[in-house]
Enzyme design. Sequence first.
Site, PDB file in Angstrom:
ATOM      1  N   GLU A 290       0.819  -1.209   0.000  1.00 48.29           N
ATOM      2  CA  GLU A 290       0.000   0.000   0.000  1.00 48.29           C
ATOM      3  C   GLU A 290       0.854   1.261   0.000  1.00 48.29           C
ATOM      4  O   GLU A 290       0.842   2.037   0.955  1.00 48.29           O
ATOM      5  CB  GLU A 290      -0.898   0.009   1.245  1.00 48.29           C
ATOM      6  CG  GLU A 290      -1.805  -1.191   1.312  1.00 48.29           C
ATOM      7  CD  GLU A 290      -2.505  -1.308   2.656  1.00 48.29           C
ATOM      8  OE1 GLU A 290      -3.612  -1.842   2.668  1.00 48.29           O
ATOM      9  OE2 GLU A 290      -1.948  -0.868   3.680  1.00 48.29           O
ATOM     10  N   PRO A 291       1.608   1.501  -1.059  1.00 52.66           N
ATOM     11  CA  PRO A 291       2.438   2.701  -1.092  1.00 52.66           C
ATOM     12  C   PRO A 291       1.598   3.961  -1.298  1.00 52.66           C
ATOM     13  O   PRO A 291       0.654   3.958  -2.084  1.00 52.66           O
ATOM     14  CB  PRO A 291       3.341   2.462  -2.302  1.00 52.66           C
ATOM     15  CG  PRO A 291       2.543   1.572  -3.202  1.00 52.66           C
ATOM     16  CD  PRO A 291       1.712   0.698  -2.292  1.00 52.66           C
ATOM     17  N   TYR A 334       5.181  17.837  12.020  1.00 49.57           N
ATOM     18  CA  TYR A 334       6.346  16.962  12.212  1.00 49.57           C
ATOM     19  C   TYR A 334       7.690  17.672  12.045  1.00 49.57           C
ATOM     20  O   TYR A 334       8.720  16.999  12.015  1.00 49.57           O
ATOM     21  CB  TYR A 334       6.372  15.817  11.179  1.00 49.57           C
ATOM     22  CG  TYR A 334       5.088  15.143  10.819  1.00 49.57           C
ATOM     23  CD1 TYR A 334       4.441  14.308  11.723  1.00 49.57           C
ATOM     24  CD2 TYR A 334       4.556  15.283   9.534  1.00 49.57           C
ATOM     25  CE1 TYR A 334       3.285  13.646  11.355  1.00 49.57           C
ATOM     26  CE2 TYR A 334       3.395  14.619   9.169  1.00 49.57           C
ATOM     27  CZ  TYR A 334       2.761  13.808  10.079  1.00 49.57           C
ATOM     28  OH  TYR A 334       1.617  13.141   9.723  1.00 49.57           O
ATOM     29  N   CYS A 361      -2.703  32.517  11.206  1.00 46.03           N
ATOM     30  CA  CYS A 361      -2.428  33.209  12.469  1.00 46.03           C
ATOM     31  C   CYS A 361      -1.870  32.248  13.513  1.00 46.03           C
ATOM     32  O   CYS A 361      -2.525  31.957  14.523  1.00 46.03           O
ATOM     33  CB  CYS A 361      -3.698  33.874  12.972  1.00 46.03           C
ATOM     34  SG  CYS A 361      -4.173  35.219  11.904  1.00 46.03           S
ATOM     35  N   GLU A 362      -0.696  31.731  13.248  1.00 49.19           N
ATOM     36  CA  GLU A 362       0.010  30.823  14.154  1.00 49.19           C
ATOM     37  C   GLU A 362       1.496  31.069  13.931  1.00 49.19           C
ATOM     38  O   GLU A 362       1.950  31.033  12.784  1.00 49.19           O
ATOM     39  CB  GLU A 362      -0.227  29.354  13.765  1.00 49.19           C
ATOM     40  CG  GLU A 362      -1.630  28.854  13.867  1.00 49.19           C
ATOM     41  CD  GLU A 362      -2.025  28.485  15.275  1.00 49.19           C
ATOM     42  OE1 GLU A 362      -1.124  28.191  16.087  1.00 49.19           O
ATOM     43  OE2 GLU A 362      -3.230  28.502  15.554  1.00 49.19           O
TER      44      GLU A 362
HETATM   45  C1  LIG Z   1      -0.144   5.491   5.898  1.00 46.74           C
HETATM   46  C2  LIG Z   1      -0.467   4.126   5.434  1.00 46.74           C
HETATM   47  C3  LIG Z   1      -0.025   3.687   4.187  1.00 46.74           C
HETATM   48  C4  LIG Z   1       0.818   4.535   3.265  1.00 46.74           C
HETATM   49  O1  LIG Z   1       2.001   4.945   3.818  1.00 46.74           O
HETATM   50  P1  LIG Z   1       3.123   5.668   2.925  1.00 46.74           P
HETATM   51  O2  LIG Z   1       4.202   5.926   3.892  1.00 46.74           O
HETATM   52  O3  LIG Z   1       2.532   6.902   2.366  1.00 46.74           O
HETATM   53  O4  LIG Z   1       3.529   4.714   1.857  1.00 46.74           O
HETATM   54  C5  LIG Z   1      -0.376   2.427   3.781  1.00 46.74           C
HETATM   55  N1  LIG Z   1      -1.122   1.608   4.577  1.00 46.74           N
HETATM   56  C6  LIG Z   1      -1.575   2.004   5.780  1.00 46.74           C
HETATM   57  C7  LIG Z   1      -2.405   1.082   6.571  1.00 46.74           C
HETATM   58  C8  LIG Z   1      -1.255   3.255   6.254  1.00 46.74           C
HETATM   59  O5  LIG Z   1      -1.700   3.632   7.453  1.00 46.74           O
END
Ligand SMILES: *Cc1c(COP(=O)(O)O)cnc(C)c1O
Length: 431
Positions: A290-291, A334, A361-362
């Site tokens: 899941e990129p 971050y 405004c921060e």
């Molecule tokens: C945030 C997240 C991602 C994607 O992360 P990247 O660092 O953007 O690749 C994929 N899967 C899950 C469950 C996430 O919480």
Amino acid sequence: MLTPNLTVSDEGHLLFGGADCVALAQQHGTPLYVMDETTVRENCRGFRSVLQEEYGGNGMICFASKALSCKELYRIVHSEGLGTDVVSGGELFTALAAGMPASDIVMHGNSKTDAELQMAVDSNVGRIVADNLPEMTRLNRIAADAGKTVRILLRIKPGIDAHTHSFIQTGQIDSKFGFALETGEALEAVKAAAACPNLELVGLHCHIGSQILETEPFAEAARVMLGLMNTVRQETGIVLTELNLGGGPGIRYVERDDPKPFGDIVRAMLEAIRKTCAALSYPEPFMLFEPGRSIVGAAGITLYTVMAKKQIPGIRTYVLIDGGMCDNPRYALYESEYEALIANRADAPRTETVTIGGKCCESGDLIGKDMLLQEAQAGDTLAVLATGAYNYSMSSNYNRNPRPEMVMVKNGAVRTVVRRETYEDICRCDL
Ligand SMILES: *Cc1c(COP(=O)(O)O)cnc(C)c1O
């Protein structure tokens, strides 16, 4: 230049994906999100080709919506053969509205509401990742009421320290996400899922963190998760057939960043899977990745107009812009670092150290501190680089600032994919 999609024209203008950034700012206004379609597509293909070469294509790449969710992005990643993961009803709605097939959608979330689970069941999403026991009970009931059996994976905390910013480290035991491995909670969750008649438990999921620059934490996560699948087989006889290793490959935000290419990371994970499967005589699972950031991060920049420069003698120089934490909250959240350039003098040397301040405004509303920049003047176009991930998706209407327009460029051609918000948009829910 930070990434290959950035070049400089003969006039000294910054070109992104072949489009002149000065002309983009003039024609579309600022702040402006600019996405390069070619880079998005190349990254999608890069992920798919490693899966194909290393693992015979036995898996699926799901773009992580939270990095950048809008209809056109779903259309592009779908046309490249990717699915998507969603983490809310809103992301699910957008993905479906863009024509993403429900079967290619993975539904996440550590705190899904009944309405979101109902939506996922009604739309027949391919997989739901269960995060906790009460959710599993609710999902089982919702599925039963709908006369369906839903395919689920369990979110596991594998206990990996991925050496990243603690705010975005999610694989360790002190995390709000998922079931812990070390405590035996994960194994109990497998048993609980197996006892739910309307849930079909097919596999496990983990996501060890984000902006990870090394391959080893990913390979370790792969080994640990497969070890757990083997324990599940030994203890319960259940052979889980799917493993989702989440996202997390890092990108180059500043010149000194040196991330391992995502291809190396996916290859390392798949090698670890194949070896561990062979050692344990475990059937090779269907793999999901899941990129998010690594697909869209370097495919985007943000253009602003410099409104003023404020020199505080002996202290610092502020360059003030017409956007800020409302369109890019990552420094505020971050202290993330970025590179920036004056787009109308992109070939000039960067000789000034400045702090880029936003319009909110921060005092903490900064894009970055002590950044090297060309001599900036009011009216200049400022380009902040590698903003394709977690900028638009994290934007807000703070101070009732309208969200910027987003354009997609492709070999110099430009089209609007998200229009600029109006003040009427901002008031649309006010009664
Ligand atoms: C945030 C997240 C991602 C994607 O992360 P990247 O660092 O953007 O690749 C994929 N899967 C899950 C469950 C996430 O919480």
